[in-house]
Design a protein around this motif. Structure first.
Motif, PDB file in Angstrom:
ATOM      1  N   ALA A 169     -31.427  32.595   5.917  1.00 63.78           N
ATOM      2  CA  ALA A 169     -30.865  32.999   7.262  1.00 63.78           C
ATOM      3  C   ALA A 169     -29.321  33.381   6.955  1.00 63.78           C
ATOM      4  N   THR A 170     -28.590  32.807   6.284  1.00 67.16           N
ATOM      5  CA  THR A 170     -27.271  33.336   5.916  1.00 67.16           C
ATOM      6  C   THR A 170     -27.224  34.397   5.393  1.00 67.16           C
ATOM      7  N   LEU A 171     -27.958  34.563   4.161  1.00 59.74           N
ATOM      8  CA  LEU A 171     -27.887  35.688   3.242  1.00 59.74           C
ATOM      9  C   LEU A 171     -28.500  36.874   3.889  1.00 59.74           C
ATOM     10  N   ARG A 222     -18.686  36.922 -14.690  1.00 57.36           N
ATOM     11  CA  ARG A 222     -18.220  36.766 -13.189  1.00 57.36           C
ATOM     12  C   ARG A 222     -19.414  37.771 -12.497  1.00 57.36           C
ATOM     13  N   CYS A 223     -19.490  38.929 -12.820  1.00 55.71           N
ATOM     14  CA  CYS A 223     -20.656  39.590 -11.790  1.00 55.71           C
ATOM     15  C   CYS A 223     -22.019  38.966 -12.018  1.00 55.71           C
ATOM     16  N   ARG A 224     -22.305  38.454 -12.859  1.00 59.75           N
ATOM     17  CA  ARG A 224     -23.715  37.523 -12.980  1.00 59.75           C
ATOM     18  C   ARG A 224     -23.528  36.322 -12.012  1.00 59.75           C
ATOM     19  N   HIS A 225     -22.351  35.860 -12.025  1.00 58.66           N
ATOM     20  CA  HIS A 225     -22.246  34.662 -11.116  1.00 58.66           C
ATOM     21  C   HIS A 225     -22.123  34.992  -9.745  1.00 58.66           C
ATOM     22  N   ALA A 226     -21.719  36.083  -9.446  1.00 49.63           N
ATOM     23  CA  ALA A 226     -21.588  36.484  -8.006  1.00 49.63           C
ATOM     24  C   ALA A 226     -22.904  36.931  -7.437  1.00 49.63           C
ATOM     25  N   LEU A 227     -23.678  37.397  -8.209  1.00 49.07           N
ATOM     26  CA  LEU A 227     -25.337  37.710  -7.824  1.00 49.07           C
ATOM     27  C   LEU A 227     -25.970  36.439  -7.682  1.00 49.07           C
ATOM     28  N   ARG A 228     -25.792  35.319  -8.673  1.00 47.17           N
ATOM     29  CA  ARG A 228     -26.533  34.232  -8.387  1.00 47.17           C
ATOM     30  C   ARG A 228     -26.197  33.221  -7.396  1.00 47.17           C
ATOM     31  N   MET A 229     -24.717  33.361  -6.872  1.00 49.16           N
ATOM     32  CA  MET A 229     -24.512  32.687  -6.093  1.00 49.16           C
ATOM     33  C   MET A 229     -24.673  33.328  -4.748  1.00 49.16           C
ATOM     34  N   THR A 230     -24.899  34.727  -4.637  1.00 48.88           N
ATOM     35  CA  THR A 230     -25.243  35.239  -3.347  1.00 48.88           C
ATOM     36  C   THR A 230     -26.648  35.121  -3.117  1.00 48.88           C
ATOM     37  N   LEU A 231     -27.708  35.407  -4.188  1.00 48.33           N
ATOM     38  CA  LEU A 231     -29.033  34.856  -4.149  1.00 48.33           C
ATOM     39  C   LEU A 231     -29.145  33.488  -3.731  1.00 48.33           C
ATOM     40  N   ALA A 232     -28.439  32.737  -4.211  1.00 48.85           N
ATOM     41  CA  ALA A 232     -28.721  31.458  -3.764  1.00 48.85           C
ATOM     42  C   ALA A 232     -28.464  30.806  -2.482  1.00 48.85           C
ATOM     43  N   LEU A 233     -27.730  31.707  -1.411  1.00 51.05           N
ATOM     44  CA  LEU A 233     -27.495  31.343  -0.014  1.00 51.05           C
ATOM     45  C   LEU A 233     -28.568  31.104   0.496  1.00 51.05           C
ATOM     46  N   PRO A 234     -28.708  30.214   1.784  1.00 45.82           N
ATOM     47  CA  PRO A 234     -29.794  30.024   2.623  1.00 45.82           C
ATOM     48  C   PRO A 234     -30.202  31.427   3.220  1.00 45.82           C
TER      49      PRO A 234
END
Length: 338
Positions: free
Chosen positions: A228-230, A214-226
């Motif tokens: 500008a949004t990130l 879940r921690c890995r998934h959180a980082l991947r989802m965060t870094l995959a954001l556009p």
């Protein structure tokens, strides 16, 4: 990083006597520790705390709430209906109150998911929002830790227990690098190198693997954001934590002490990490002892105890006081709907 299920929301509406006992212990812990560490002189320092500075600290805490509410709106991006700043602030305060009122903060994410579900946001999407929120916080602290390590090793920072602090920071940095590498190759490690977890009993092993994934998934989802949004979310995250971790610095100034802002920031990082091992809500006991012990080299025992008490009143008790009415309101509304 606990990620709750919203399949049984009625669990959030139950009050267990043990939770009440633990919460009461967390509320009185700062007062008891202040009395033991500083005695009556510590409370005299608290009574003489400048009102103007106290109002500034409360205003900064309120600004932190609004920054988190703005970040929540940015993450939802209109997918939870028409959610204005006031509605997002209500969700933020209620979730933070539940987080502060439960051991390990387990009630915070569960409450967030339930409140989002009330707005038609599915539990799976709510979990994704929570993971992105945690990912932003994790990225900020990794960057701050890297900067602190560089400053302590290559700069001219003069902190108490300099050698011990440098070793601690280097250890944390190496741990962060190791965890980052492990997260990157986690699926491969789990498939090909199962023996590295063989010493853990199966039930505990599954619990650990789920949280690592879940921690890995959180980082991947965060870094995959556009981008500008990130960038906007990281900017809000940075401003929030810089303000939140400035509260201790202002508390030290208010009781007449002297400390470097960066040292108080580092103090809170280390102490709040240690507070995760406390069984009381909000890390009570461990947080006060950790921060107080790191402040002692810079000021008297009475001043350190007074600064810690003021800091906890604003950074913990105020969150409970502001969020409790909203949490009760949302709970009562859900009970009426059921």
């Amino acid at each position: 990083m606990p990620v709750p299920s919203a399949a049984k929301p009625q669990r959030l509406l139950r009050f267990r006597p043990l939770h009440g006992v633990l919460l009461l212990a967390a509320l009185v812990a700062p007062l008891v520790l202040t009395s033991l560490a500083g005695g009556s002189k510590a409370f005299e320092h608290v009574a003489q705390f400048p009102i103007g500075l106290l109002v500034l600290m409360i205003a900064m805490a309120a600004l932190c709430w609004n920054l988190n509410a703005a970040r929540l709106r940015l993450m939802l991006n209109g997918r939870a209906g028409q959610l204005g700043q006031r509605g997002a602030l209500g969700i933020e305060l209620a979730a933070k109150c539940a987080l502060c009122a439960t051991p390990g903060g387990s009630g915070g994410p569960a409450t967030l998911l339930l409140l989002l579900a009330q707005r038609g946001f599915s539990p799976s999407k709510g979990t994704a929002v929570f993971l992105i929120d945690q990912g932003c916080d994790l990225l900020f602290f990794l960057l701050m830790l890297s900067g602190l390590v560089a400053m302590s090793v290559f700069g001219d920072a003069q902190w108490p227990h300099q050698g011990l602090v440098q070793l601690s920071l280097l250890g944390l940095a190496l741990l962060a690098v190791g965890v980052s590498l492990m997260m990157g190759y986690l699926p491969k490690l789990l498939r090909t190198q199962r023996q590295w977890l063989a010493w853990i009993r199966p039930s505990r092993r599954r619990w650990l693997v789920r949280r690592l994934l879940r921690c890995r998934h959180a980082l991947r989802m965060t870094l995959a954001l556009p981008k500008a949004t990130l960038a906007a979310m990281l900017a809000l995250t940075t401003l929030h934590w810089l303000l939140r971790y400035s509260l201790l610095y202002l508390a030290v100034i208010g009781i007449g002490g002297h400390a470097d802002w960066l040292w108080t920031f580092l103090t809170q990082m280390l102490a709040m990490a240690a507070s995760q091992f406390s069984f009381l809500p909000g890390g009570a006991g461990a947080a006060e002892v950790g921060v107080g012990s790191l402040l002692l080299p810079l000021m008297g025992r009475e001043q350190a105890a007074a600064a810690v008490l003021v800091w906890r009143l604003i950074s913990y008790h105020l969150y409970l006081a502001a969020g409790a009415p909203l949490l009760l309101f949302y709970s009562a509304r859900m009970l009426r709907q059921r």
